[in-house]
Design a protein around this motif. Sequence first.
Motif, short mmCIF file in Angstrom:
data_model
loop_
_atom_site.label_atom_id
_atom_site.label_comp_id
_atom_site.label_asym_id
_atom_site.label_seq_id
_atom_site.Cartn_x
_atom_site.Cartn_y
_atom_site.Cartn_z
N LEU A 18 -38.44 -7.78 34.64
CA LEU A 18 -38.45 -6.64 35.56
C LEU A 18 -38.06 -5.37 34.82
O LEU A 18 -37.14 -5.39 33.99
CB LEU A 18 -37.45 -6.87 36.70
CG LEU A 18 -37.91 -7.71 37.89
CD1 LEU A 18 -36.73 -7.97 38.82
CD2 LEU A 18 -39.03 -7.02 38.65
N HIS A 19 -38.76 -4.30 35.10
CA HIS A 19 -38.47 -3.03 34.42
C HIS A 19 -37.03 -2.59 34.66
O HIS A 19 -36.39 -2.02 33.77
CB HIS A 19 -39.44 -1.95 34.89
CG HIS A 19 -39.27 -0.64 34.20
ND1 HIS A 19 -39.50 -0.46 32.85
CD2 HIS A 19 -38.85 0.57 34.67
CE1 HIS A 19 -39.27 0.79 32.51
NE2 HIS A 19 -38.86 1.44 33.59
N ASP A 55 -45.26 -27.00 49.40
CA ASP A 55 -44.50 -26.02 48.62
C ASP A 55 -45.50 -25.20 47.81
O ASP A 55 -46.02 -25.66 46.80
CB ASP A 55 -43.52 -26.77 47.70
CG ASP A 55 -42.49 -25.85 47.08
OD1 ASP A 55 -42.44 -24.66 47.45
OD2 ASP A 55 -41.72 -26.31 46.21
N MET A 56 -45.77 -23.97 48.25
CA MET A 56 -46.86 -23.17 47.70
C MET A 56 -46.34 -22.12 46.71
O MET A 56 -45.32 -21.47 46.94
CB MET A 56 -47.62 -22.46 48.82
CG MET A 56 -48.25 -23.40 49.84
SD MET A 56 -49.49 -24.51 49.12
CE MET A 56 -50.60 -23.36 48.34
N PHE A 57 -47.09 -21.96 45.62
CA PHE A 57 -46.78 -20.95 44.61
C PHE A 57 -48.01 -20.08 44.42
O PHE A 57 -49.06 -20.56 43.99
CB PHE A 57 -46.39 -21.63 43.28
CG PHE A 57 -45.10 -22.39 43.34
CD1 PHE A 57 -43.92 -21.79 42.92
CD2 PHE A 57 -45.07 -23.68 43.82
CE1 PHE A 57 -42.72 -22.49 42.97
CE2 PHE A 57 -43.87 -24.39 43.88
CZ PHE A 57 -42.70 -23.79 43.46
N ILE A 58 -47.87 -18.78 44.75
CA ILE A 58 -48.97 -17.83 44.60
C ILE A 58 -48.83 -17.14 43.24
O ILE A 58 -47.83 -16.47 42.99
CB ILE A 58 -48.97 -16.76 45.70
CG1 ILE A 58 -48.87 -17.39 47.09
CG2 ILE A 58 -50.20 -15.88 45.60
CD1 ILE A 58 -48.61 -16.37 48.20
N ILE A 59 -49.81 -17.29 42.36
CA ILE A 59 -49.77 -16.67 41.05
C ILE A 59 -50.60 -15.39 41.09
O ILE A 59 -51.82 -15.44 41.20
CB ILE A 59 -50.30 -17.63 39.97
CG1 ILE A 59 -49.47 -18.92 39.97
CG2 ILE A 59 -50.25 -16.97 38.59
CD1 ILE A 59 -50.04 -20.02 39.13
N GLN A 60 -49.92 -14.24 41.03
CA GLN A 60 -50.63 -12.98 41.19
C GLN A 60 -49.80 -11.82 40.65
O GLN A 60 -48.91 -11.29 41.31
CB GLN A 60 -50.93 -12.74 42.69
CG GLN A 60 -51.60 -11.42 43.01
CD GLN A 60 -53.10 -11.40 42.74
OE1 GLN A 60 -53.62 -12.25 42.05
NE2 GLN A 60 -53.78 -10.43 43.32
N PRO A 61 -50.06 -11.36 39.41
CA PRO A 61 -49.42 -10.13 38.95
C PRO A 61 -49.98 -8.93 39.72
O PRO A 61 -51.16 -8.94 40.10
CB PRO A 61 -49.80 -10.06 37.47
CG PRO A 61 -51.05 -10.88 37.35
CD PRO A 61 -50.96 -11.95 38.40
N THR A 62 -49.15 -7.94 39.96
CA THR A 62 -49.62 -6.76 40.68
C THR A 62 -49.92 -5.64 39.68
O THR A 62 -49.39 -4.54 39.75
CB THR A 62 -48.59 -6.31 41.73
OG1 THR A 62 -47.30 -6.20 41.11
CG2 THR A 62 -48.50 -7.31 42.85
N SER A 63 -50.81 -5.96 38.75
CA SER A 63 -51.23 -5.03 37.70
C SER A 63 -52.45 -4.24 38.17
O SER A 63 -52.90 -4.40 39.31
CB SER A 63 -51.55 -5.81 36.42
OG SER A 63 -52.39 -6.91 36.70
N PHE A 86 -44.56 -7.23 37.71
CA PHE A 86 -44.19 -6.68 39.01
C PHE A 86 -44.50 -5.20 39.02
O PHE A 86 -43.78 -4.39 38.45
CB PHE A 86 -42.69 -6.93 39.26
CG PHE A 86 -42.23 -6.64 40.65
CD1 PHE A 86 -42.11 -7.66 41.58
CD2 PHE A 86 -41.92 -5.34 41.06
CE1 PHE A 86 -41.68 -7.40 42.88
CE2 PHE A 86 -41.50 -5.07 42.34
CZ PHE A 86 -41.37 -6.10 43.25
N GLY A 87 -45.61 -4.85 39.66
CA GLY A 87 -46.01 -3.46 39.77
C GLY A 87 -45.05 -2.65 40.63
O GLY A 87 -44.32 -3.21 41.44
#
Length: 339
Positions: A138-139, A61-69, A101-102
């Motif tokens: 979220l915006h 069960d994988m969790f990718i931590i990555q803001p798209t800033s 979330f970019g």
Amino acid sequence: MPAYTEPKLISGNANRTLANSIARRMSMHRGMSVGLVNARVERFNDQEIFVEVFENVRGEDMFIIQPTSNPANDNLMELLIIADALRRSSASRITAVIPYFGYARQDRRTKARTPISAKLVANLLTEAGIERVLTLDLHAAQIQGFFDIPVDNLYAAPIFALDIEHHFKGHLEDVIVVSPDVGGVGRARELAQRIGCGLAIVDKRRVRPGEVAEMTVIGEVSGKTCIIIDDICDTAGTLCKAAELLMNNGAQEVHSYITHGVLSGPAVERIRNSVMKSLVITDSIEPTEAVLATPNIRIVPTAPMFAQAILNIWNGTSVSSLFEVETLVPIYEGLYQRG
């Protein structure tokens, strides 16, 4: 009963500090070491992104931590390529943890012949093999409907409420929450209800995009401690003008609570020289050295909330419980004390 063995975290390069903090918090909750999966996310000479995962992730069960800033395109591509690598390595489930979330500001067509880029990004994430998204403020809430997979949208308001109760303890009756525009009234009203204070609005009128012709205050702010609440601070121009307007209308002092500190261009310098006593942001975006060195910018952590949300997703329990201040108090133990 959890459907998977143990949650596994992997991170791109966008915010390694937050990813490591989430791993440490999960280690505390689990009573065992939770680290980031050993991988390399690098670039070739022509800036193509290459990902190699050094650990077995089959059935995990994988969790990718990555803001798209910023740089948004690079960080988005890292996220997509990591997801593809995990899918091709037979990961059982892939969840994208996207603190910021970019492209969320492009959620609708504002004029002819313009894209809805938020929908395009949603399609890209799904096609890359991501099966669930976990994000923060979220915006535009309707972006959740752009996905055909589950989207958990956490809120910074409960953390901000805890922080305000802690730092303004004893004179909350003098506090008033201010929305910097009419569109953010819902967000401001929610925070005002959480801390039991009044609400004011700064009404902006534009002559053309990016140029504000007039700003007026709706509500009584004289003698009050004003707290401006918003989800994104980019160049900080409107925010600093709103703070000046509030002070000119008799406010005692002005503070701002912003979820995502994009802080591009002249933003940091503007904030440093503004009438705002403090700007509070979260660590959803990796702060620059300039941000860290600015005395009137303070950062509140999101790692405790994200760590608990990841564990709840893994366990198959409620994520919406994290919308309440009472749930966050024990999670943020030692940082904020109530009562």
